[in-house]
Design an enzyme around this catalytic site. Structure first.
Site, PDB file in Angstrom:
ATOM      1  N   LYS A 154      46.896  36.149  34.987  1.00 58.98           N
ATOM      2  CA  LYS A 154      47.389  37.010  33.912  1.00 58.98           C
ATOM      3  C   LYS A 154      47.384  36.228  32.608  1.00 58.98           C
ATOM      4  CE  LYS A 154      51.491  39.692  32.588  1.00 58.98           C
ATOM      5  NZ  LYS A 154      52.893  40.029  32.889  1.00 58.98           N
ATOM      6  N   LYS A 176      50.007  32.484  35.297  1.00 59.20           N
ATOM      7  CA  LYS A 176      50.507  33.349  34.231  1.00 59.20           C
ATOM      8  C   LYS A 176      50.637  32.521  32.969  1.00 59.20           C
ATOM      9  CE  LYS A 176      54.334  36.405  32.953  1.00 59.20           C
ATOM     10  NZ  LYS A 176      55.628  36.985  33.385  1.00 59.20           N
TER      11      LYS A 176
END
Length: 333
Positions: free
Chosen positions: A255, A196
């Site tokens: 992400k 992330k």
């Protein structure tokens, strides 16, 4: 010699192209992120995310039934917490009667086959908008992990199929696995946000939950860069994903999505578990804005981006386009 192989023979018409197509999309490839708010019969559109709403639990359940009928089999749920419930400990996150816990129970009751993956992070519950507990001007990694375990176990007790830690604390997957197992929830999986990145593409999401870092009367980090990844890095993403798998992650996530497809492929090549990709709020908002201006064909760009994410190696795509894309795919059958 003039070429004996002519690639265009396999592109003559749609029937031939469909026969040799390497990647396909199905509604079961999608997970729908949903924002849940307190109240009843409440529905409020998020200004920076046209077509995406904060819904009260009763309307959330109706939406879940609708998307299940379209073939979508997973939801990633987030809650907007009242300011009065926020503090530095995040204790509302493991309240057995909290909004998230009630949401999990009601969704599973109404639609038992829908896979529910609640978000595990403290930022919706933090007065500072951070994913962890603040101590001495920084995020206290291990104290935060202790809180995340309580949060995840409460989700499992409510009926979650997977927990989805998005916090990026070191070692949290192992602690979550140990905590879930000790509480008797060996069947509950972990979908870890492994890679992330500290990305500007999250802006509309933070509007939706009011979860951006805030100024405070104590020293707090001004952003999330001390725990989310530097977007200049590639090898680090593979390391993080491998560590999470070793710690017990059943799925790993990259992400954002479309701007990070090189990372998706790197992670896919490195791990032996399914790879989830989050096609994030900013990527969604950009398509919506450009199509409203008439600069892009909304549906064509939407489907192209989703196909490219799948082609890069995604087993599951968390996307705000899930419902729209599923409707289109069902029409094509």
């Amino acid at each position: 010699m003039f070429p004996l192989q002519r690639g265009r023979r396999l592109r003559v018409n749609e029937s031939i192209r469909s026969l040799v197509r390497e990647t396909t999309l199905s509604p079961t490839d999608f997970m729908f992120p949903m924002f849940i708010a307190e109240g009843e019969n409440y529905k409020s559109e998020i200004p920076s995310m046209p077509g995406i709403f904060r819904r009260s639990l009763d309307l959330t359940v109706e939406e879940v039934k609708e998307i299940y009928a379209l073939g979508i089999r997973a939801v990633n749920i987030y809650v907007k917490v009242d300011e009065s419930l926020k503090d530095n400990t995040g204790k509302e996150a493991w309240n057995p009667s909290g909004l998230m816990q009630n949401a999990i129970r009601e969704i599973k009751k109404a639609c038992p086959e829908m896979i529910v993956m609640p978000d595990v992070a403290l930022d919706p519950y933090s007065i500072y908008g951070h994913d962890g507990i603040i101590e001495n001007g920084d995020i206290a990694n291990d104290a935060t992990n202790d809180a995340l375990v309580k949060m995840a176990v409460s989700h499992a007790q409510a009926g979650a199929d997977f927990v989805a830690p998005s916090d990026m604390m070191d070692g949290r997957v192992l602690r979550l696995r140990q905590g879930l197992d000790a509480a008797g929830y060996t069947h509950v999986g972990i979908m870890s946000y492994s890679a992330k990145y500290a990305s500007a593409f999250y802006g509309p999401f933070r509007d939706a939950l009011d979860s951006a870092p805030r100024e405070a009367d104590v020293a707090v980090p001004k952003d999330k860069k001390t725990y989310q990844m530097d977007y200049a890095n590639r090898i680090e993403a593979v390391k993080e994903a491998l560590m999470d798998v070793e710690e017990g992650a059943d799925m790993v996530m990259v992400k954002p999505g479309i701007a990070y497809l090189d990372i998706v492929r790197e992670v896919k090549n490195a791990v032996s578990v399914p790879v989830t990709v989050f096609h994030v709020s900013g990527e969604y908002a950009m398509i919506k804005a450009a199509s409203e201006k008439g600069w892009l064909d909304h549906d064509k760009i939407m489907m192209e981006q989703l196909m490219c994410i799948k082609r890069a190696g995604a087993s599951l795509i968390s996307t705000y386009f899930a419902k729209e894309a599923a409707i289109l795919l069902n029409k094509e059958r």
